[in-house]
Enzyme design. Structure first.
Site, short mmCIF file in Angstrom:
data_model
loop_
_atom_site.label_atom_id
_atom_site.label_comp_id
_atom_site.label_asym_id
_atom_site.label_seq_id
_atom_site.Cartn_x
_atom_site.Cartn_y
_atom_site.Cartn_z
CG ASP A 110 -10.57 105.13 70.46
OD1 ASP A 110 -11.39 105.89 71.01
OD2 ASP A 110 -10.85 103.99 70.07
CG ASP A 317 -14.80 107.98 73.62
OD1 ASP A 317 -13.56 107.90 73.71
OD2 ASP A 317 -15.44 107.59 72.64
#
Ligand SMILES: *[C@@H]1O[C@H](CO)[C@@H](O)[C@H](O)[C@H]1NC(C)=O
Ligand SMILES: *[C@@H]1O[C@H](CO)[C@@H](O)[C@H](O)[C@H]1NC(C)=O
Ligand SMILES: *[C@@H]1O[C@H](CO)[C@@H](O)[C@H](O)[C@H]1NC(C)=O
Ligand SMILES: *[C@@H]1O[C@H](CO)[C@@H](O)[C@H](O)[C@H]1NC(C)=O
Ligand SMILES: *[C@@H]1O[C@H](CO)[C@@H](O)[C@H](O)[C@H]1NC(C)=O
Ligand SMILES: *[C@@H]1O[C@H](CO)[C@@H](O)[C@H](O)[C@H]1NC(C)=O
Ligand SMILES: *[C@@H]1O[C@H](CO)[C@@H](O)[C@H](O)[C@H]1NC(C)=O
Ligand SMILES: *[C@@H]1O[C@H](CO)[C@@H](O)[C@H](O)[C@H]1NC(C)=O
Ligand SMILES: *[C@@H]1O[C@H](CO)[C@@H](O)[C@H](O)[C@H]1NC(C)=O
Ligand SMILES: *[C@@H]1O[C@H](CO)[C@@H](O)[C@H](O)[C@H]1NC(C)=O
Length: 440
Positions: A110, A317
């Protein structure tokens, strides 16, 4: 002496358990290594046509598979489980090894959060750990495991409201994610290793030993924790720091591909060649996790929409699936796509989409998107922005950022088939179009 002894026992164990595995201990000198990123939805029924770069979109099985993933697996919870402020959707998993002897852990990768953590025994009570296929990590079984004290600088690197002092002066962390996920436990230190060409080991790495954990990515039962790849001080990337030249990169394969995506650290991560474009990276000290860049505008076919801000206004992201934009920009895009393609807009697009249109026949011409980051024009392959949901419904892989309190995110579907390099020392992000099924 101590180090040698540990080295020896690790080595002996590896030799006795398996064939000879070359073993490399990371030193202060720079190391390069590559690990696989496994899409949690990776089926073994691939269909991918890398020649799909024209402006014509077809009813392709590969495109439908993206939509099937978005619609069925994550269904109604999808828009809510998005990565903000630092939540985890859990699209990509990676293997790490913790402790001595090393224990394999599969964890969510992540870039939208920092802490590395795994579920540890014992759980605070029966319901305070989510279910996973493998046994919990048992700190008693690792000879190199130590807890971090409350007075350690590493404890204070956690934001003020995310640590307390527990019994025996052990630093307790509480790490919460934007999607209601959380982990609570002991801040600890142990060896973290990666299985690259031989093992690469980083002793004394900080991670969270979670004794009370609740996550939204618990459905696979494979994930045992999370690897934070953000830019904040406790992230894997920041901890490896000089040892990886403050660099990492990834190349994401299309959803449904039979190949694995690659995550690279150190010199391996450097991308080069004619197609490479770079944009400045702006880390904001009040939210150091996020990879902010400046999006000056977006071209849709022959028209360009300017963004109304001149500052770092979008987060890159890999943990968010779709791309989220300022609502006015989103609306302008919708207008341009509607005007320049033979589609009929549908009133209530199926979740999670924000814009869909019907088309006749077996294909439809749609405008190509170019994202104009400062100094880096990134022309997206058509399947990075559009998906065919059913027989003749095409949807944009874009949403207005209204649910994200105005935060824009360049998500992972937009980044498929690009090498994306993050250089935290040079403060830049670089993009290069690639066939990620062929990058090693
Ligand atoms: C686990 O953490 C949650 C959230 O802070 C809390 O409500 C719960 O009581 C904790 N469970 C245990 C057993 O401590
Ligand atoms: C811990 O070590 C003991 C003794 O070697 C072993 O029986 C047990 O399976 C280990 N537990 C885990 C979770 O690795
Ligand atoms: C680990 O060891 C400590 C003390 O040696 C003990 O109190 C604890 O119960 C052990 N934990 C597990 C999971 O075996
Ligand atoms: C903790 O932090 C300090 C300073 O940031 C660092 O030098 C040290 O190696 C870290 N690790 C451990 C296990 O204390
Ligand atoms: C995942 O977590 C949710 C919320 O804690 C829970 O309701 C659900 O049963 C869990 N699913 C699995 C497969 O453990
Ligand atoms: C997909 O991967 C599996 C397992 O690696 C392999 O057996 C299969 O042949 C692959 N299929 C194609 C079409 O490459
Ligand atoms: C950093 O973030 C804060 C809070 O979101 C904001 O007020 C500030 O303007 C940002 N700084 C820069 C340089 O973007
Ligand atoms: C875009 O511009 C080119 C060259 O000026 C032109 O040939 C093409 O028709 C235009 N496309 C659209 C969708 O307007
Ligand atoms: C954005 O700001 C930079 C420097 O502050 C300036 O050079 C540039 O012209 C500005 N761009 C726009 C579109 O306002
Ligand atoms: C990016 O594209 C815009 C519009 O086509 C152009 O004006 C600009 O010079 C390009 N920038 C770079 C760095 O290629």
């Amino acid at each position: 002496m101590h180090t040698l002894l540990l080295l020896f026992s690790f080595f002996a164990l590896l030799c006795s358990l398996s064939n000879f595995i070359p073993f490399v201990e990371a030193t202060k000198t720079q190391r390069s290594f590559t690990v696989d990123l496994i899409h949690h939805d990776s089926p073994h029924s691939p269909f991918y046509d890398s020649s799909l770069t024209s402006s014509e979109i077809f009813k392709k099985a590969a495109l439908r598979s993206i939509a099937r993933y978005s619609l069925s697996e994550n269904n109604n919870q999808f828009p809510e489980s998005v990565v903000f402020p630092n939540g985890a959707v859990g699209d990509y998993l990676m293997k790490i090894y913790i402790g001595t002897p090393p224990v394999e852990r599969i964890a969510v990768a992540d870039t939208g959060s920092d802490l590395v953590w795994v579920q540890c025994s014992p759980c605070d009570d029966e319901s305070s750990c989510f279910s996973q296929d493998s046994p919990l990590f048992d700190p008693n079984n690792s000879s190199t495991y130590t807890t971090i004290s409350c007075t350690s600088q590493n404890c204070t690197l956690l934001p003020q409201n995310q640590h307390t002092c527990g019994t025996s002066n052990v630093c307790q962390y509480l790490y919460t994610y934007g999607d209601t996920s959380y982990t609570i436990g002991d801040l600890a230190s142990d060896s973290i290793s990666f299985d690259s060409v031989g093992y690469v080991t980083f002793p004394n790495s900080i991670f969270g030993c979670g004794h009370n954990n609740s996550v939204t990515f618990n459905s696979t039962k494979k994930a045992t924790g999370l690897v934070g790849l953000g830019a904040g001080p406790l992230s894997l990337v920041s901890q490896l720091g000089d040892q990886i030249g403050h660099k990492f990169s990834y190349c994401l394969v299309p959803s449904g591909s039979n190949y694995t995506s690659k995550l690279k650290f150190g010199d391996d991560a450097i991308i080069s060649g004619n197609g490479v474009v770079s944009t400045p990276l702006a880390i904001n000290s009040s939210t150091p996790t996020y990879y902010n860049v400046n999006l000056e505008g977006i071209s849709v076919g022959n028209n360009t929409i300017q963004s109304n801000q001149n500052a770092s206004n979008i987060i890159l992201d890999s943990g968010t699936t779709l791309t989220y934009l300022d609502p006015s920009m989103f609306n302008d895009i919708v207008t341009l796509v509607t005007q320049s393609s033979a589609i009929e807009v549908v009133k209530d697009p199926p979740k999670p989409f924000g814009f869909c249109g019907r088309f006749q026949g077996s294909s439809v011409e749609v405008p190509i998107f170019v994202f104009h980051f400062s100094g880096a024009n990134v022309s997206l392959p058509i399947e990075n922005m559009y998906t065919v949901v059913d027989e003749n419904l095409v949807c944009l892989l874009l949403l207005p950022n209204t649910e994200l309190i105005g935060v824009s995110i360049f998500g992972n579907l937009a980044q498929v088939n690009f090498q994306v390099e993050y250089d935290l020392q040079g403060n830049k992000v670089s993009f290069s179009p690639a066939d990620c099924t062929k990058s090693n």
